[in-house]
Enzyme design. Structure first.
Site, short mmCIF file in Angstrom:
data_model
loop_
_atom_site.label_atom_id
_atom_site.label_comp_id
_atom_site.label_asym_id
_atom_site.label_seq_id
_atom_site.Cartn_x
_atom_site.Cartn_y
_atom_site.Cartn_z
N SER A 160 11.68 14.19 20.21
CA SER A 160 11.19 13.17 19.29
C SER A 160 9.86 12.80 19.57
CB SER A 160 12.20 12.02 19.51
OG SER A 160 11.82 10.97 18.29
N ARG A 230 16.46 -2.53 15.24
CA ARG A 230 16.97 -1.76 15.99
C ARG A 230 18.24 -1.15 15.17
NH1 ARG A 230 17.33 2.30 19.39
NH2 ARG A 230 19.02 2.60 20.57
N ASP A 336 19.49 16.59 11.69
CA ASP A 336 18.50 15.68 11.82
C ASP A 336 17.77 15.60 10.51
OD1 ASP A 336 16.38 14.12 12.75
OD2 ASP A 336 15.91 15.44 14.70
N HIS A 369 19.74 13.08 14.75
CA HIS A 369 18.39 13.00 15.49
C HIS A 369 18.74 13.02 16.91
CE1 HIS A 369 14.48 12.78 16.74
NE2 HIS A 369 14.45 11.51 17.02
N ASP A 370 19.81 12.11 17.24
CA ASP A 370 20.35 11.85 18.70
C ASP A 370 20.80 12.93 19.36
OD1 ASP A 370 19.49 9.42 18.88
OD2 ASP A 370 21.64 8.54 18.61
#
Length: 398
Positions: A160, A230, A336, A369-370
């Site tokens: 990232s 968040r 992602d 994405h994680d």
């Protein structure tokens, strides 16, 4: 970009301890400002060999830190955020490599940032902390390597925003790294990504407890804004498939009920938590607001926004990589959508235009994405093979 995984027992590094190094020499920033008398927090794992050729620098993403692997004494749940990747016998094997994790200036985990004292005012920097960029971070990391006596890194790796730093190393200090490993990253943020960051920032700056960024002087913390920021970010880190599989449209149990059952009717509220996904997001927001600094969040999302190495070359990414010398490993994940495989392929093309040594793996993973933080055997297999290649090159084979 999420928090650290649970502690890994097998092949663990065991207990590690944070280190810090202070720098009296001012750090010139791309904004024109200067950072004076700053400190970098970092950790190291493994042993630096006699030739000082086996060092690997790990660059962190938005809300991570220098605590990359291992645990802290007395806290078995304190595993570093990439503990599943780094340690004895793991893909980045600390029996072969000397691994450095560094916290960047402007963050809130020990390196000089907005909560630290501004030498010019003897008050916390707050909103007066200077704007930083990926290039500034890489310059600071290079100074840390200098101080550790490392003139060339075996590899720089990051996912990232960390991947952006790895790419920047290859352009800014082309002779100082042998391999560049950039995962789930992009050559710049899309307009949509910048938009997500801006909405998150607005949530923070419009919190009544923000006080123009000088909330510490007022004895407050803009927790409401941090929670929303968040929650916005977390949505973008997960894939639709993952969210649907984990939460679906499941209702949260009514107060006093043991569990919500299939077929239970909604309570039809406008403000209470109704769905499981709502409960999850609020939990993530609450947890984040307890440990992350609001000014750091504003700074680091801007770091993401500003990264665009092709801008100085009229938008020509190939020209931006013209001086690069490293061997490259690029990895993306099919689900992602925030840093899509198409963005990674832009980087691959630019590198191939310069006839560089490039390997690219596009992993079919459901996690969004994680995925770069998780245990995917294909993903870890690619990294294990890359680090075995590097070990052979530097004579660090087991």
């Amino acid at each position: 970009m999420c928090g650290p995984p649970t502690a890994t027992v097998m092949n663990s590094l065991g207990h590690v301890r944070p280190l810090s190094m202070s720098f009296a020499q001012p750090l010139p920033l791309r904004s024109g400002a200067v950072l004076r008398d700053y400190t970098l927090a970092y950790e190291t794992y493994g042993t630096l060999n006699a030739e000082r050729s086996n060092a690997v620098l790990v660059c962190h993403a938005l809300n991570a830190s220098h605590h990359v692997a291992g645990t802290y004494a007395g806290d078995p749940k304190s595993a570093g955020w990439w503990d599943n990747l780094i340690g004895p016998g793991k893909p980045l094997d600390t029996d072969r490599f000397f691994v450095i994790g560094v916290n960047n200036p402007g963050s809130c985990f020990g390196s000089t940032g907005p909560t630290h004292i501004n030498p010019a005012t003897q008050q916390p920097y707050g909103a007066d902390f200077p704007v930083v960029t990926v290039e500034d971070w890489v310059d600071a990391q290079a100074r840390l390597c200098d101080a550790l006596g490392i003139t060339q890194l075996a590899a720089v790796i990051g996912g990232s925003l960390g991947g952006m730093q790895a790419l920047c190393w290859s352009m800014r200090f082309p002779s100082r790294l042998r391999h560049c490993i950039a995962i789930a990253t992009a050559p710049n943020l899309s307009a949509q990504n910048i938009a997500f960051n801006e909405v998150a920032r607005r949530a923070i700056v419009t919190d009544p407890d923000f006080h123009g960024g000088h909330y510490l002087a007022h004895g407050t913390v803009p927790k409401r804004g941090l929670r929303v920021a968040r929650m916005i970010g977390h949505i973008t880190y997960l894939s639709d498939d993952t969210m649907d599989a984990k939460f679906g449209r499941n209702l949260r149990a009514a107060l006093g009920a043991p569990t919500a059952q299939p077929g239970d009717a909604p309570r039809y509220t406008t403000q209470d938590i109704e769905f499981e996904i709502e409960s999850y997001l609020r939990h993530q927001g609450d947890k984040f607001s307890e440990y992350f600094d609001a000014n750091s969040y504003l700074l680091i999302t801007r770091v993401l926004d500003y990264f665009d190495p092709a801008r100085e070359y009229g938008g020509n990414l190939s020209a931006a990589f013209a001086t690069a010398q490293a061997r490259f490993q690029l990895i993306s994940f099919t689900t992602d959508w925030r840093f899509s495989p198409a963005r990674t392929r832009e980087i691959v093309k630019a590198l191939l235009d310069n006839r560089l040594d490039v390997s690219y793996a596009e992993i079919a993973a459901p996690h969004g994405h994680d995925a770069f933080l998780l245990d995917d055997p294909r993903y870890h297999g690619v990294l294990r093979a890359r680090f075995e290649r590097i070990a052979r090159e530097i004579g660090a084979e087991s």
